[in-house]
Design a protein around this motif. Structure first.
Motif, PDB file in Angstrom:
ATOM      1  N   LEU A  35       0.825  -1.203   0.000  1.00 46.24           N
ATOM      2  CA  LEU A  35       0.000   0.000   0.000  1.00 46.24           C
ATOM      3  C   LEU A  35       0.864   1.259   0.000  1.00 46.24           C
ATOM      4  O   LEU A  35       0.552   2.239  -0.693  1.00 46.24           O
ATOM      5  N   TYR A  36       1.945   1.223   0.756  1.00 48.07           N
ATOM      6  CA  TYR A  36       2.845   2.373   0.759  1.00 48.07           C
ATOM      7  C   TYR A  36       3.461   2.584  -0.618  1.00 48.07           C
ATOM      8  O   TYR A  36       3.652   3.732  -1.055  1.00 48.07           O
ATOM      9  N   SER A  37       3.733   1.503  -1.326  1.00 41.81           N
ATOM     10  CA  SER A  37       4.288   1.638  -2.678  1.00 41.81           C
ATOM     11  C   SER A  37       3.336   2.411  -3.578  1.00 41.81           C
ATOM     12  O   SER A  37       3.774   3.191  -4.437  1.00 41.81           O
ATOM     13  N   GLN A  38       2.034   2.213  -3.404  1.00 39.85           N
ATOM     14  CA  GLN A  38       1.078   3.018  -4.162  1.00 39.85           C
ATOM     15  C   GLN A  38       1.227   4.492  -3.817  1.00 39.85           C
ATOM     16  O   GLN A  38       1.268   5.353  -4.719  1.00 39.85           O
ATOM     17  N   LEU A  39       1.328   4.790  -2.526  1.00 38.38           N
ATOM     18  CA  LEU A  39       1.424   6.197  -2.119  1.00 38.38           C
ATOM     19  C   LEU A  39       2.683   6.867  -2.657  1.00 38.38           C
ATOM     20  O   LEU A  39       2.688   8.078  -2.913  1.00 38.38           O
ATOM     21  N   GLN A  40       3.735   6.086  -2.835  1.00 38.76           N
ATOM     22  CA  GLN A  40       4.990   6.672  -3.330  1.00 38.76           C
ATOM     23  C   GLN A  40       4.836   7.271  -4.719  1.00 38.76           C
ATOM     24  O   GLN A  40       5.546   8.225  -5.067  1.00 38.76           O
ATOM     25  N   THR A  41       3.939   6.702  -5.533  1.00 37.49           N
ATOM     26  CA  THR A  41       3.770   7.200  -6.906  1.00 37.49           C
ATOM     27  C   THR A  41       2.370   7.745  -7.157  1.00 37.49           C
ATOM     28  O   THR A  41       2.050   8.108  -8.291  1.00 37.49           O
ATOM     29  N   HIS A  42       1.552   7.804  -6.112  1.00 39.04           N
ATOM     30  CA  HIS A  42       0.179   8.291  -6.272  1.00 39.04           C
ATOM     31  C   HIS A  42       0.209   9.737  -6.772  1.00 39.04           C
ATOM     32  O   HIS A  42       0.921  10.576  -6.213  1.00 39.04           O
ATOM     33  N   PRO A  43      -0.570  10.069  -7.796  1.00 40.86           N
ATOM     34  CA  PRO A  43      -0.555  11.453  -8.306  1.00 40.86           C
ATOM     35  C   PRO A  43      -1.001  12.448  -7.235  1.00 40.86           C
ATOM     36  O   PRO A  43      -1.837  12.138  -6.382  1.00 40.86           O
ATOM     37  N   ARG A  44      -0.441  13.637  -7.322  1.00 46.01           N
ATOM     38  CA  ARG A  44      -0.761  14.712  -6.382  1.00 46.01           C
ATOM     39  C   ARG A  44      -1.075  16.001  -7.157  1.00 46.01           C
ATOM     40  O   ARG A  44      -0.594  16.194  -8.269  1.00 46.01           O
ATOM     41  N   ILE A  45      -1.837  16.880  -6.506  1.00 47.54           N
ATOM     42  CA  ILE A  45      -1.989  18.219  -7.043  1.00 47.54           C
ATOM     43  C   ILE A  45      -0.698  18.989  -6.737  1.00 47.54           C
ATOM     44  O   ILE A  45       0.096  18.568  -5.889  1.00 47.54           O
ATOM     45  N   PRO A  46      -0.440  20.104  -7.410  1.00 46.55           N
ATOM     46  CA  PRO A  46       0.816  20.832  -7.168  1.00 46.55           C
ATOM     47  C   PRO A  46       1.040  21.217  -5.706  1.00 46.55           C
ATOM     48  O   PRO A  46       2.185  21.291  -5.244  1.00 46.55           O
ATOM     49  N   ALA A  47      -0.037  21.447  -4.941  1.00 47.49           N
ATOM     50  CA  ALA A  47       0.114  21.807  -3.526  1.00 47.49           C
ATOM     51  C   ALA A  47       0.505  20.622  -2.655  1.00 47.49           C
ATOM     52  O   ALA A  47       0.823  20.809  -1.478  1.00 47.49           O
ATOM     53  N   GLY A  48       0.488  19.407  -3.228  1.00 46.49           N
ATOM     54  CA  GLY A  48       1.008  18.254  -2.504  1.00 46.49           C
ATOM     55  C   GLY A  48       0.010  17.206  -2.080  1.00 46.49           C
ATOM     56  O   GLY A  48       0.401  16.138  -1.595  1.00 46.49           O
ATOM     57  N   ASN A  49      -1.277  17.446  -2.236  1.00 52.27           N
ATOM     58  CA  ASN A  49      -2.273  16.480  -1.794  1.00 52.27           C
ATOM     59  C   ASN A  49      -2.513  15.395  -2.842  1.00 52.27           C
ATOM     60  O   ASN A  49      -2.515  15.655  -4.047  1.00 52.27           O
ATOM     61  N   TYR A  50      -2.780  14.185  -2.344  1.00 51.71           N
ATOM     62  CA  TYR A  50      -3.100  13.076  -3.227  1.00 51.71           C
ATOM     63  C   TYR A  50      -4.381  13.346  -4.008  1.00 51.71           C
ATOM     64  O   TYR A  50      -5.361  13.874  -3.462  1.00 51.71           O
ATOM     65  N   TRP A  51      -4.375  12.975  -5.299  1.00 47.95           N
ATOM     66  CA  TRP A  51      -5.626  12.917  -6.033  1.00 47.95           C
ATOM     67  C   TRP A  51      -6.541  11.915  -5.326  1.00 47.95           C
ATOM     68  O   TRP A  51      -6.076  10.917  -4.758  1.00 47.95           O
ATOM     69  N   HIS A  52      -7.836  12.141  -5.425  1.00 46.58           N
ATOM     70  CA  HIS A  52      -8.750  11.183  -4.807  1.00 46.58           C
ATOM     71  C   HIS A  52      -8.657   9.825  -5.506  1.00 46.58           C
ATOM     72  O   HIS A  52      -8.553   8.787  -4.840  1.00 46.58           O
ATOM     73  N   LYS A  53      -8.702   9.840  -6.799  1.00 46.62           N
ATOM     74  CA  LYS A  53      -8.536   8.621  -7.600  1.00 46.62           C
ATOM     75  C   LYS A  53      -8.014   9.029  -8.969  1.00 46.62           C
ATOM     76  O   LYS A  53      -8.178  10.172  -9.394  1.00 46.62           O
ATOM     77  N   GLN A  54      -7.427   8.060  -9.665  1.00 48.76           N
ATOM     78  CA  GLN A  54      -7.001   8.340 -11.035  1.00 48.76           C
ATOM     79  C   GLN A  54      -8.195   8.738 -11.895  1.00 48.76           C
ATOM     80  O   GLN A  54      -8.069   9.573 -12.793  1.00 48.76           O
ATOM     81  N   ARG A  55      -9.370   8.142 -11.617  1.00 49.85           N
ATOM     82  CA  ARG A  55     -10.558   8.470 -12.415  1.00 49.85           C
ATOM     83  C   ARG A  55     -11.131   9.838 -12.031  1.00 49.85           C
ATOM     84  O   ARG A  55     -12.024  10.352 -12.715  1.00 49.85           O
ATOM     85  N   TYR A  56     -10.666  10.417 -10.914  1.00 52.56           N
ATOM     86  CA  TYR A  56     -11.052  11.764 -10.498  1.00 52.56           C
ATOM     87  C   TYR A  56      -9.795  12.622 -10.400  1.00 52.56           C
ATOM     88  O   TYR A  56      -9.370  13.016  -9.315  1.00 52.56           O
ATOM     89  N   PRO A  57      -9.166  12.929 -11.535  1.00 59.15           N
ATOM     90  CA  PRO A  57      -7.861  13.597 -11.518  1.00 59.15           C
ATOM     91  C   PRO A  57      -7.936  15.018 -10.983  1.00 59.15           C
ATOM     92  O   PRO A  57      -8.945  15.710 -11.134  1.00 59.15           O
ATOM     93  N   HIS A  58      -6.861  15.420 -10.327  1.00 53.24           N
ATOM     94  CA  HIS A  58      -6.675  16.787  -9.817  1.00 53.24           C
ATOM     95  C   HIS A  58      -7.668  17.143  -8.702  1.00 53.24           C
ATOM     96  O   HIS A  58      -7.766  18.314  -8.338  1.00 53.24           O
ATOM     97  N   GLN A  59      -8.356  16.148  -8.155  1.00 56.89           N
ATOM     98  CA  GLN A  59      -9.390  16.418  -7.159  1.00 56.89           C
ATOM     99  C   GLN A  59      -8.977  15.922  -5.777  1.00 56.89           C
ATOM    100  O   GLN A  59      -8.403  14.842  -5.631  1.00 56.89           O
ATOM    101  N   VAL A  60      -9.315  16.710  -4.765  1.00 58.33           N
ATOM    102  CA  VAL A  60      -9.140  16.332  -3.367  1.00 58.33           C
ATOM    103  C   VAL A  60     -10.526  16.285  -2.735  1.00 58.33           C
ATOM    104  O   VAL A  60     -11.260  17.278  -2.785  1.00 58.33           O
TER     105      VAL A  60
END
Length: 376
Positions: free
Chosen positions: A101-126
């Motif tokens: 699970l941590y391996s996912q977080l290492q490459t999980h997409p983030r917005i420029p401010a640093g927060n994880y995207w909610h899902k790949q299917r919901y890009p750029h969203q927190v």
């Protein structure tokens, strides 16, 4: 039927939420069982947890049906149980699963401010949901694996998310679109338009669980103040029945109703914050009393006995979200949140109720005294 008896029967008959695939709904039940085990010391709760979770966890740490490349932050939540299972048995497969699970977080997409995207299917969203799904796990994983930078990162994500989703009256909207691409997003702020109670419930539980893992020092001072402000705002919106409305900031909205899962989440967060002293400046006795009142109200108003004797927990909104899903567009308006189905015995309501009951036990002088006090 007492609440513990209801939980026991529910766990005995529980079927994996998504065909045995690793998912956050199961994780709600796992977290509830973990806390019931820790607070009561009764073997049945850990036995249920092992029976339900172990079949999803391979000896190599592989998780049934889990695809890290979905970059779905929801999948992280069930990982909270891995640490409890490891403490119980010492088996390394649980930490190997946490590593995945941590391996996912290492490459999980983030917005420029640093927060994880909610899902790949919901890009750029927190979404507020995602703070509970990912950040307490990240903090505990960092502590177990000796990675303090993960704690710092999680605290920064909390701070940023709270700033991006803030709403009037000390509350927070459901989501934020950094790209301003979604129809539900305000073109200037990126915020969604409504305050959904369960989203705020996820947020409150995320803040409480994170702070419960961390020292009361300068590094957590700001988050504790934010939590105190949020809990005060939640208490101020408790209904006469002791519950909270589905659309939290619009109690008079036509069709609005008292929703069970959010009420259970608030009950847990209020009692836990009060017991641990996590909300500086707030009246801990007031917070605890509001939490106990909500627990009583759920027991009295939302547990329903059928003619055949079965007991079900009602008033749980099945799901709600933002944007496209299953052929329709969820616009995030206050009215939208009143269109989703209301169901019985959903994991998103039962799990938090388990947590709230466990917290009530801890707040008393022991399980027997608390159960007598609550008459549950």
């Amino acid at each position: 039927m007492t609440l513990p008896d209801y939980f026991d029967r529910f766990a005995e008959g529980y079927q994996p939420y998504k065909g045995a695939s690793w998912c956050y709904e199961d994780g709600c039940i796992y977290r509830g069982l973990e806390l019931l085990s820790a607070t009561t010391g009764e073997p049945r709760w850990m036995a249920h947890l092992h029976r339900l979770a172990d079949r999803q966890i391979g000896q190599d740490g592989a998780l049934l049906g889990y695809d890290p490349l979905e970059y779905n932050i929801d999948h992280i939540l069930s990982g909270r149980a891995l640490f409890a299972l490891h403490r119980d048995t010492g088996e390394e497969r649980y930490l190997r699963a946490a590593d995945r699970l941590y391996s996912q977080l290492q490459t999980h997409p983030r917005i420029p401010a640093g927060n994880y995207w909610h899902k790949q299917r919901y890009p750029h969203q927190v979404w507020l949901d995602g703070l509970y799904m990912g950040l307490p796990f990240q903090i505990e994983y960092g502590q177990v694996r000796g990675k303090p930078g993960l704690v710092t990162d999680a605290l920064q994500q909390f701070a940023t998310a709270l700033a991006l989703t803030s709403a009037p009256g000390g509350l927070y909207v459901h989501g934020y679109d950094d790209a301003r691409a979604q129809r539900w997003a305000d073109p200037l702020t990126g915020k969604s338009p409504a305050v959904w109670a369960r989203a705020v419930g996820w947020l409150a539980m995320a803040m409480v669980d994170a702070l419960a893992l961390l020292p009361m020092d300068e590094g957590t001072a700001t988050l504790r103040l934010r939590l105190a402000s949020l809990l005060d705002a939640i208490v101020a919106r408790q209904t006469d029945n002791g519950l909270w409305m589905q659309v939290l900031d619009a109690p008079d909205l036509d069709g609005n109703y008292e929703e069970t899962s959010a009420s259970a989440m608030f009950a847990f967060a209020l009692m836990r914050a009060a017991r641990l002293g996590l909300a500086p400046g707030s009246d801990a006795r007031c917070l605890a009393a509001a939490g106990r009142r909500a627990l009583h109200a759920i027991r009295d108003l939302k547990l329903e006995q059928e003619p055949g004797g079965a007991v079900r927990l009602g008033g749980i909104v099945h799901v709600a979200g933002l944007g496209g899903f299953e052929g329709r567009y969820r616009d995030g308006s206050p009215g939208y949140y009143l269109t989703e189905p209301v169901v019985f015995d959903d994991a998103k309501g039962v799990g938090p109720l388990m947590m709230a009951h466990a917290e009530a036990v801890l707040a008393g002088t022991g399980a027997r005294a608390t159960e007598a006090l609550l008459n549950i």
